[in-house]
Each structure stands twice: as C-alpha cells, then as structure tokens.
Design an enzyme around this catalytic site. Sequence first.
Site, mmCIF file in Angstrom:
data_model
loop_
_atom_site.group_PDB
_atom_site.id
_atom_site.type_symbol
_atom_site.label_atom_id
_atom_site.label_comp_id
_atom_site.label_asym_id
_atom_site.label_seq_id
_atom_site.Cartn_x
_atom_site.Cartn_y
_atom_site.Cartn_z
ATOM 1 N N ARG A 52 -68.736 -1.696 55.063
ATOM 2 C CA ARG A 52 -70.042 -1.034 55.051
ATOM 3 C C ARG A 52 -71.171 -1.979 55.453
ATOM 4 O O ARG A 52 -72.294 -1.830 54.982
ATOM 5 C CB ARG A 52 -70.338 -0.426 53.674
ATOM 6 C CG ARG A 52 -69.367 0.624 53.218
ATOM 7 C CD ARG A 52 -69.600 1.923 53.970
ATOM 8 N NE ARG A 52 -68.805 3.002 53.399
ATOM 9 C CZ ARG A 52 -69.316 3.926 52.593
ATOM 10 N NH1 ARG A 52 -70.579 3.936 52.300
ATOM 11 N NH2 ARG A 52 -68.538 4.861 52.116
ATOM 12 N N ARG B 239 -76.746 1.184 54.989
ATOM 13 C CA ARG B 239 -78.052 1.428 54.390
ATOM 14 C C ARG B 239 -78.783 0.201 53.881
ATOM 15 O O ARG B 239 -79.945 0.306 53.528
ATOM 16 C CB ARG B 239 -77.899 2.447 53.268
ATOM 17 C CG ARG B 239 -77.457 3.790 53.803
ATOM 18 C CD ARG B 239 -76.970 4.669 52.697
ATOM 19 N NE ARG B 239 -75.785 4.103 52.086
ATOM 20 C CZ ARG B 239 -75.232 4.546 50.981
ATOM 21 N NH1 ARG B 239 -75.772 5.538 50.359
ATOM 22 N NH2 ARG B 239 -74.149 3.982 50.510
ATOM 23 N N ARG C 225 -81.736 5.815 61.934
ATOM 24 C CA ARG C 225 -81.104 7.037 61.444
ATOM 25 C C ARG C 225 -82.101 8.143 61.077
ATOM 26 O O ARG C 225 -81.679 9.294 60.869
ATOM 27 C CB ARG C 225 -80.256 6.699 60.207
ATOM 28 C CG ARG C 225 -78.842 6.192 60.486
ATOM 29 C CD ARG C 225 -77.910 7.343 60.876
ATOM 30 N NE ARG C 225 -78.181 8.547 60.135
ATOM 31 C CZ ARG C 225 -77.770 8.771 58.900
ATOM 32 N NH1 ARG C 225 -77.023 7.908 58.290
ATOM 33 N NH2 ARG C 225 -78.096 9.887 58.278
ATOM 34 N N ASP D 254 -67.212 7.575 60.125
ATOM 35 C CA ASP D 254 -66.891 7.886 58.736
ATOM 36 C C ASP D 254 -65.478 8.444 58.684
ATOM 37 O O ASP D 254 -64.977 8.975 59.682
ATOM 38 C CB ASP D 254 -67.882 8.905 58.151
ATOM 39 C CG ASP D 254 -67.769 8.939 56.632
ATOM 40 O OD1 ASP D 254 -68.400 8.107 55.969
ATOM 41 O OD2 ASP D 254 -66.995 9.772 56.108
ATOM 42 N N TYR E 236 -60.786 14.377 49.049
ATOM 43 C CA TYR E 236 -62.033 15.080 49.388
ATOM 44 C C TYR E 236 -61.770 16.552 49.688
ATOM 45 O O TYR E 236 -62.516 17.432 49.269
ATOM 46 C CB TYR E 236 -62.733 14.405 50.577
ATOM 47 C CG TYR E 236 -63.448 13.132 50.186
ATOM 48 C CD1 TYR E 236 -64.607 13.189 49.411
ATOM 49 C CD2 TYR E 236 -62.967 11.895 50.561
ATOM 50 C CE1 TYR E 236 -65.263 12.015 49.031
ATOM 51 C CE2 TYR E 236 -63.619 10.719 50.194
ATOM 52 C CZ TYR E 236 -64.764 10.791 49.425
ATOM 53 O OH TYR E 236 -65.405 9.646 49.039
#
Length: 347
Positions: free
Chosen positions: A28, A32, A41, A77, A152
């Site tokens: 990652r 962010r 973004r 992703d 998921y």
Amino acid sequence: MTAMSTTSEFLRACRRESVTRRPVWFMRQAGRSLPEYRKLREGTTMLESCRRPEMVAEITLQPVRRLGVDAAILFSDIVVPLAAAGVDVDIQPGVGPVIAEPVRDADAVAAIRPLAADQVAHVAESVRLLTAELGDTPLIGFAGAPFTLASYLVEGGPSRSHARTKALMHGAPEVWHALCERLVQITVEFLRVQVAAGVSAVQLFDSWAGALSEADYRRYVAPHSAAVLSAVAAVAPDLPRIHFGVGTGHLLPAMAEAGATVVGADWRTPLDQASAAVGPDRAVQGNLDPALLLAPWPVLEAEVRRICAEGDGTPGHVFNLGHGVLPETDPDALARVVELVHALPPA
Ligand code: CP3
C-alpha cells in the site's frame, strides 16, 4: 544506476541471490498517505481511477520517486478483476469492497462469469506505460487469492469473523469449491495479463487467510491458491511469486508449499522463525508493524534494525511492512526507513 547492475536488488533477493543492499518496498505504498495521491484522486472513484492507465501510472510512480523504494506495485485493487468480469462491486472510502448481491448458493456461483483478457486491457496498458517509465525498477503485479476474494463475495463486504464464509465452506463444500474454481480462473487470467504486459514479480494477497485453522486452510483454500501460483509458474517459471497474508504465522509452511518463491510474514512472526517455517528454498518478506511508523524515530529505528538482524539469517530478505501503510502515516517516516534499510549491511 551503474552499468553493471542489470538485475535489481529486489529480484535478486527474491531469487535468494547475494545483494549489495537490502531491497525494500511497502505494501500500500501507492495510497492515501501521500498528499499528491489524494490530490490526483479527487473527484474520481477508486475503481474508476484503476481503469485510467495514465492515472494508474502516475499513482504507481509517486512513491517510487518520493520514497526511493526498490520496487513499484501496480496501483489497482483485488476486486478490479471481479468488477471487470461483471460482479457488481463498489469500493467505499473508509470501508473497502462492498458487493451488491452476496454469493451464498450454487446459483449465485454459477452467475459469476469468467474473466476475458480484453476486459482488463486497461491493466495491460497501465503495465506497459509503467515498464517504459520505470527502467530498471521492477514492477510488482498482484491479485487477491481465492479465499480473500471469496470472503468479500460471501460476506458482501469486509468482515471480522468471516462467519458466513466459514459456514459455506463447511456447510456446502461443493458450492465453496465451485466458487473458488471460478475465482481461480479470474485470478489466473488477471495475473496472466499483467505478466504478459511485463510485470517482474507477482504478489498473491490472501490477506484474511489467517482467520483459518491450518487444517481448514490446507483442505479448503491451499489447493485453489496453488492452482493460481502454478498457472503463473507455467507461463513465467523464473518470475518471483510472493504469497502474503495477515496473522498467518501458523500457515507459513502451507503457504510456501502452495507454490510461492517468497513468503510474506506480518509483525507477529519474527523473520528468523518465518524463514525456518518456510525452509531454505524460499525468501521472506516483511515485517515492520505499520503502526510503528507513527512512533518516534528512535523506536522505529530500533525496530528496523531488529527486523534486519532477524532477516540476516534468511536466504533472501525483502524488507516490507507486516501489512499495508496506514493512511495517517507521515511519508517522511517511510523515506527514512528506506534510507536506514539501505544503509545497514545486507543479509
Ligand atoms: O500497495 C499498493 O500501494 C497498491 C495498491 C493496492 C490497493 N489495494 C489500492 C487501494 C493494493 C495492493 C490493494 C490490495 C487490496 N485491496 C487488498 C490486499 C492487501 C491488504 O491490504 O490486505 C485488500 C484486502 C483490498 C480490499 C480493499 N480495497 C480495502 C480493504 C480497501 C481499503 C478501504 C479503506 O478505505 O479503508 C480498499 C480500497 C483501496 N485499495 C484504497 C487503495 C489506495 C483506498 C481507496 C481510497 O483512497 O479511497
């Protein structure tokens, strides 16, 4: 870059060859914690940004420029191939993937369509743009492993207990295995596209596999992950295959046996123990607790030194975190960790 260094230190460590400095990258890293990422973004959803090759290339390159890491990881992703195959999935900020119609029976499994390479042509394009820009810095491709993707799909979103997933696995094993077989096809196609377009290594993220006992992992999950990894090995035998999950100290031997050449460990398992668990013919990757990036430098420095010392006995050590960079991380702390890892003598 000197004329002599034709193979990257990252790839050399993955192959358990000697290195002149210990390679480091962060799961990652392209995300962010970087203000330049957040700016780029703005106004674009996560899945939409994954479909824009120029944006993907820029986001992937940002941490390489700023942090001095030894590898780039493709900005994408684990649910991108599911969305491309037609699954109604959204990535909600601060939540993660949310599935409109959770998959809990044979009919829902049968409705999951196979992935065709042209449905992820934008991923191939992103990889081509990146390999042209990156030069000698390797690009890591990735996919989610069948169990983590299935969790998921079955839960409908993130879950702490994975209760419905485990109930399906044990209560309707034929439905479970059929679901995993579909996910194997999608994952293999997604990885093949990345390999054909030029990635230098792949990582299979089985982030939530640590929720399983070893017996259940071996019975219900490992064969499917092994099918993915062996399909990659069939098209690219020398390409490093990294296999990672969180809380998987008890699963490391089984995850290695599934066909990985590099096994990732989280912070709970010291790297010397991880290396002993996976054996001398696998490199190890890890394993700084990402929370410690928020601690004062002397604490962080001591942790990095300890991890490198524990990594010294392994046949190949790729420095990384034990899980992804947290959004509140100061990028300067990441850059300082890279500098220190590079300054310490390699394993
Ligand atoms: O490592 C990188 O920098 C490359 C990009 C990458 C992303 N997701 C981008 C992303 C990678 C390798 C992933 C993999 C991924 N996605 C995993 C496996 C790795 C892991 O962390 O265990 C998992 C479980 C997912 C599913 C997912 N997608 C989650 C849990 C989240 C976070 C939700 C949140 O906001 O807290 C996402 C969204 C996501 N994927 C973001 C990024 C940069 C945040 C999106 C945003 O900025 O709004």
